[in-house]
Write a protein that holds these residues in place. Sequence first.
Motif: not given
Length: 132
Positions: A115-128
């Motif tokens: 879950a933590g890794g996936l949250l980082l993926v979402a965060w990085e994707d939203l940051r562009g």
Amino acid sequence: MASLNERLKSAAEPIIAHHPGRWFALLALCAPFIHGSIARYFDFNSAVAEMERHRLFPAAPYAAASIFLWMTLSLLVLSGFLRWIAALVLALFALSAAFAAPSLSEAFFGQVAIAGGLLLVAWEDLRGSNDD
């Protein structure tokens, strides 16, 4: 003079941060969901039994939905299309599995890590900050 951290980052960046390395990291993060959906597809009766153990009725549609969602969301993460929302939904699946596991067990911490890794993926994707 560059610090050791900066030198190591500049050496690792071409391998990990760019497309092939990043894609394999995303594949590794999605592997439990891909494997789970394939295993459930080929042993649908066990998938239905698992839904019944978790008191999700009617069990067959829930089992089918989990197979479809896990595979579809994993493919979205890997493709980059709507990656952030797919990663968030998979993180919610992982957190729900964590709290269904025995407290402070290996399964619990494994699901929290995913879950933590996936949250980082979402965060990085939203940051562009992805290169896709």
